[in-house]
Design a protein around this motif. Structure first.
Motif, PDB file in Angstrom:
ATOM      1  N   GLY A 180       0.800  -1.217   0.000  1.00 42.63           N
ATOM      2  CA  GLY A 180       0.000   0.000   0.000  1.00 42.63           C
ATOM      3  C   GLY A 180       0.828   1.260   0.000  1.00 42.63           C
ATOM      4  N   THR A 181       0.380   2.272  -0.734  1.00 44.88           N
ATOM      5  CA  THR A 181       1.026   3.580  -0.641  1.00 44.88           C
ATOM      6  C   THR A 181       0.484   4.314   0.575  1.00 44.88           C
ATOM      7  OG1 THR A 181      -0.597   4.624  -2.101  1.00 44.88           O
ATOM      8  CG2 THR A 181       1.412   3.765  -3.127  1.00 44.88           C
ATOM      9  N   VAL A 182       1.374   4.986   1.297  1.00 45.54           N
ATOM     10  CA  VAL A 182       1.014   5.741   2.496  1.00 45.54           C
ATOM     11  C   VAL A 182       1.852   7.011   2.545  1.00 45.54           C
ATOM     12  CG1 VAL A 182       0.312   3.716   3.841  1.00 45.54           C
ATOM     13  CG2 VAL A 182       2.698   4.460   3.880  1.00 45.54           C
ATOM     14  N   GLY A 183       1.431   7.955   3.411  1.00 42.93           N
ATOM     15  CA  GLY A 183       2.128   9.228   3.471  1.00 42.93           C
ATOM     16  C   GLY A 183       3.027   9.425   4.665  1.00 42.93           C
ATOM     17  N   SER A 184       3.023   8.459   5.610  1.00 42.50           N
ATOM     18  CA  SER A 184       3.853   8.606   6.800  1.00 42.50           C
ATOM     19  C   SER A 184       4.058   7.248   7.444  1.00 42.50           C
ATOM     20  CB  SER A 184       3.185   9.551   7.811  1.00 42.50           C
ATOM     21  OG  SER A 184       2.013   8.956   8.346  1.00 42.50           O
ATOM     22  N   GLU A 185       4.990   7.195   8.395  1.00 44.81           N
ATOM     23  CA  GLU A 185       5.245   5.945   9.114  1.00 44.81           C
ATOM     24  C   GLU A 185       4.030   5.537   9.949  1.00 44.81           C
ATOM     25  OE1 GLU A 185       7.547   3.923   8.688  1.00 44.81           O
ATOM     26  OE2 GLU A 185       9.141   5.034   7.673  1.00 44.81           O
ATOM     27  N   ALA A 186       3.338   6.513  10.515  1.00 49.55           N
ATOM     28  CA  ALA A 186       2.137   6.197  11.293  1.00 49.55           C
ATOM     29  C   ALA A 186       1.076   5.573  10.403  1.00 49.55           C
ATOM     30  CB  ALA A 186       1.600   7.459  11.967  1.00 49.55           C
ATOM     31  N   LYS A 187       0.940   6.105   9.205  1.00 57.92           N
ATOM     32  CA  LYS A 187      -0.034   5.543   8.277  1.00 57.92           C
ATOM     33  C   LYS A 187       0.416   4.181   7.764  1.00 57.92           C
ATOM     34  CE  LYS A 187      -2.080   9.955   6.947  1.00 57.92           C
ATOM     35  NZ  LYS A 187      -2.392  10.914   5.857  1.00 57.92           N
ATOM     36  N   ALA A 188       1.721   3.975   7.666  1.00 62.84           N
ATOM     37  CA  ALA A 188       2.235   2.664   7.281  1.00 62.84           C
ATOM     38  C   ALA A 188       1.862   1.623   8.325  1.00 62.84           C
ATOM     39  CB  ALA A 188       3.748   2.726   7.108  1.00 62.84           C
ATOM     40  N   ALA A 189       2.005   1.972   9.598  1.00 62.64           N
ATOM     41  CA  ALA A 189       1.641   1.050  10.673  1.00 62.64           C
ATOM     42  C   ALA A 189       0.151   0.740  10.646  1.00 62.64           C
ATOM     43  CB  ALA A 189       2.033   1.653  12.023  1.00 62.64           C
ATOM     44  N   THR A 204       8.488   9.869  -0.956  1.00 64.99           N
ATOM     45  CA  THR A 204       9.954   9.815  -0.964  1.00 64.99           C
ATOM     46  C   THR A 204      10.521   8.572  -1.639  1.00 64.99           C
ATOM     47  OG1 THR A 204       9.950   8.778   1.235  1.00 64.99           O
ATOM     48  CG2 THR A 204      10.112  11.178   1.157  1.00 64.99           C
ATOM     49  N   GLU A 205       9.715   7.552  -1.877  1.00 65.46           N
ATOM     50  CA  GLU A 205      10.217   6.315  -2.449  1.00 65.46           C
ATOM     51  C   GLU A 205       9.792   6.155  -3.904  1.00 65.46           C
ATOM     52  OE1 GLU A 205      10.655   2.794   0.387  1.00 65.46           O
ATOM     53  OE2 GLU A 205       8.787   3.704   1.071  1.00 65.46           O
ATOM     54  N   GLU A 209       9.545   1.131  -8.867  1.00 61.63           N
ATOM     55  CA  GLU A 209      10.643   0.238  -8.491  1.00 61.63           C
ATOM     56  C   GLU A 209      10.242  -0.653  -7.315  1.00 61.63           C
ATOM     57  OE1 GLU A 209      10.866   3.294  -9.389  1.00 61.63           O
ATOM     58  OE2 GLU A 209      12.597   3.570 -10.715  1.00 61.63           O
ATOM     59  N   ARG A 210       9.532  -0.088  -6.346  1.00 62.32           N
ATOM     60  CA  ARG A 210       9.076  -0.879  -5.208  1.00 62.32           C
ATOM     61  C   ARG A 210       8.063  -1.931  -5.640  1.00 62.32           C
ATOM     62  NH1 ARG A 210       8.956   0.581  -0.046  1.00 62.32           N
ATOM     63  NH2 ARG A 210       8.234  -1.581   0.108  1.00 62.32           N
ATOM     64  N   LEU A 211       7.180  -1.568  -6.571  1.00 61.23           N
ATOM     65  CA  LEU A 211       6.185  -2.523  -7.062  1.00 61.23           C
ATOM     66  C   LEU A 211       6.861  -3.680  -7.782  1.00 61.23           C
ATOM     67  CD1 LEU A 211       3.360  -0.171  -8.401  1.00 61.23           C
ATOM     68  CD2 LEU A 211       3.474  -1.371  -6.219  1.00 61.23           C
ATOM     69  N   LYS A 212       7.871  -3.364  -8.573  1.00 64.24           N
ATOM     70  CA  LYS A 212       8.589  -4.424  -9.287  1.00 64.24           C
ATOM     71  C   LYS A 212       9.319  -5.338  -8.311  1.00 64.24           C
ATOM     72  CE  LYS A 212       9.202  -1.943 -13.663  1.00 64.24           C
ATOM     73  NZ  LYS A 212      10.181  -1.326 -14.597  1.00 64.24           N
ATOM     74  N   ALA A 213       9.931  -4.758  -7.286  1.00 62.04           N
ATOM     75  CA  ALA A 213      10.620  -5.574  -6.285  1.00 62.04           C
ATOM     76  C   ALA A 213       9.640  -6.466  -5.535  1.00 62.04           C
ATOM     77  CB  ALA A 213      11.360  -4.669  -5.303  1.00 62.04           C
ATOM     78  N   PHE A 214       8.459  -5.971  -5.297  1.00 63.25           N
ATOM     79  CA  PHE A 214       7.418  -6.722  -4.582  1.00 63.25           C
ATOM     80  C   PHE A 214       6.880  -7.875  -5.412  1.00 63.25           C
ATOM     81  CE2 PHE A 214       2.857  -7.001  -3.188  1.00 63.25           C
ATOM     82  CZ  PHE A 214       3.087  -7.386  -1.870  1.00 63.25           C
ATOM     83  N   SER A 215       7.010  -7.762  -6.737  1.00 64.67           N
ATOM     84  CA  SER A 215       6.381  -8.726  -7.649  1.00 64.67           C
ATOM     85  C   SER A 215       7.394  -9.448  -8.540  1.00 64.67           C
ATOM     86  CB  SER A 215       5.352  -8.004  -8.517  1.00 64.67           C
ATOM     87  OG  SER A 215       5.975  -6.955  -9.256  1.00 64.67           O
ATOM     88  N   ASN A 216       8.617  -9.581  -8.067  1.00 61.16           N
ATOM     89  CA  ASN A 216       9.660 -10.279  -8.843  1.00 61.16           C
ATOM     90  C   ASN A 216       9.854  -9.672 -10.229  1.00 61.16           C
ATOM     91  OD1 ASN A 216      10.151 -12.231  -6.761  1.00 61.16           O
ATOM     92  ND2 ASN A 216       8.289 -13.307  -7.411  1.00 61.16           N
TER      93      ASN A 216
END
Length: 332
Positions: A180-189, A204-205, A209-216
């Protein structure tokens, strides 16, 4: 009940900031007509769409009582409605859709179908979160495939939002793996507490690239999206795998959103969009029933982020505008 009855409600008569246009006072309340019920509201849910409407949607009536969602008890019924419904606990959808009187009111008259029996194990605060957040989440996940999501990689944009939080729970329930995309560490939790396997701090990320890493390296199978203006770029740059699909239910942009066509065609990508206010009758019935199944089974986590009184309507709207984590509810 007589046609001269009034109800205390919050309203605005022009667009603007909440503190400049919101007032609280008495408004007329007609007796329920044929096929209608009068609900004594206990709660009113405040959604981002309510804030956007107050700010910019032109008024077509002298005043608007905001909010589409709420919960309460049926206190009177019109012709053709069983009197057995009097005293029934209900949640409400589309209260302020194409009409001026929403749920920021101590009482409201709506069609019988818009007052849905609230399962006994669900309180009024949670009931006020079902109209837009609950129904949007159910329809989005349904269009994404429900049981067919088992084992699939799913991006939920805004996974900590009111809608995204429910979507994350539902996808996880069906066996999907949520990033999931989130806007802060609190929202990530918050998103991870709902079942997200990973989160992306989209500010910031590098999302693709993160989606590709998550899905091989393949891209995710499904994107369930709240802001197509951004996700449209992820779809065409490898964030969504070939034959994948995007389910969209909102966007923060009014106007054109450019798309690069060839990646859509040559990767056989599917795009589906829907407006929760405008579901087809058969889809609405299915979604309402599914929401109540999930509620009755205790399969949904509810996060009430802030509660206000009707006299605090301004603070309630400002809390939504400030990005309050969890649902904002007014107690009536």
């Amino acid at each position: 009940m007589t046609t001269a009855r009034t109800t205390r409600a919050a309203r605005y008569e022009k667009n603007g900031e909440a503190r400049d246009v919101m007032v609280v006072g008495d408004l007329p309340l007609q007796a329920p007509g044929a096929g209608e019920v009068c609900v004594r509201l206990k709660t009113s849910g405040v959604n981002p769409s309510d804030v956007k409407s107050r700010r910019a949607r032109p008024l077509t009536d002298p005043w608007v009582v905001p909010h589409s969602d709420g919960a309460g008890i049926i206190e009177a019924v019109g012709a053709g409605v069983s009197e057995k419904r009097i005293g029934e606990r209900v949640w409400i959808w589309n209260a302020q859709w194409q009409r001026p009187h929403g749920t920021a009111s101590e009482a409201i008259v709506v069609s019988e179908a818009q007052a849905v029996k609230l399962p006994d194990n669900t309180d009024f605060a949670a009931g006020a979160c079902m109209g837009i957040p609950g129904l949007t989440a159910v329809q989005a996940v349904h269009l994404a495939g429900d049981e067919q999501l088992r084992g699939k990689k799913v991006l939920v944009t805004g996974a900590s939002s009111a809608v995204g939080h429910y979507i994350t729970q539902m996808v996880t329930h069906y066996g999907g793996h949520v990033i999931g995309t989130v806007g802060s560490e609190a929202k990530a939790a918050h998103a991870k507490a709902a079942g997200a396997v990973e989160t992306i701090l989209y500010k910031t990320e590098p999302v693709v690239e993160r989606l590709k890493a998550f899905s091989n390296g393949q891209g995710v199978d499904v994107i369930i999206d709240m802001d197509f203006a951004t996700a449209s770029q992820w779809v065409t740059t490898g964030g969504l795998k070939p034959h994948g699909q995007l389910i969209g239910y909102g966007s923060n942009v009014v106007g054109d959103i450019p798309l690069t066509f060839r990646p859509l065609l040559f990767n056989s990508l599917g795009l589906k969009f829907f407006l929760v206010y405008d579901l087809l009758p058969q889809d609405r019935t299915w979604c309402v029933n599914r929401v109540n199944q999930l509620l009755a089974a205790g399969q949904l986590q509810h996060t009430i982020g802030a509660r206000f009184t009707l006299d605090q309507i301004v603070q309630a709207h400002e809390a939504v505008e400030a990005g309050q984590l969890g649902n904002v509810v007014i107690d009536l």
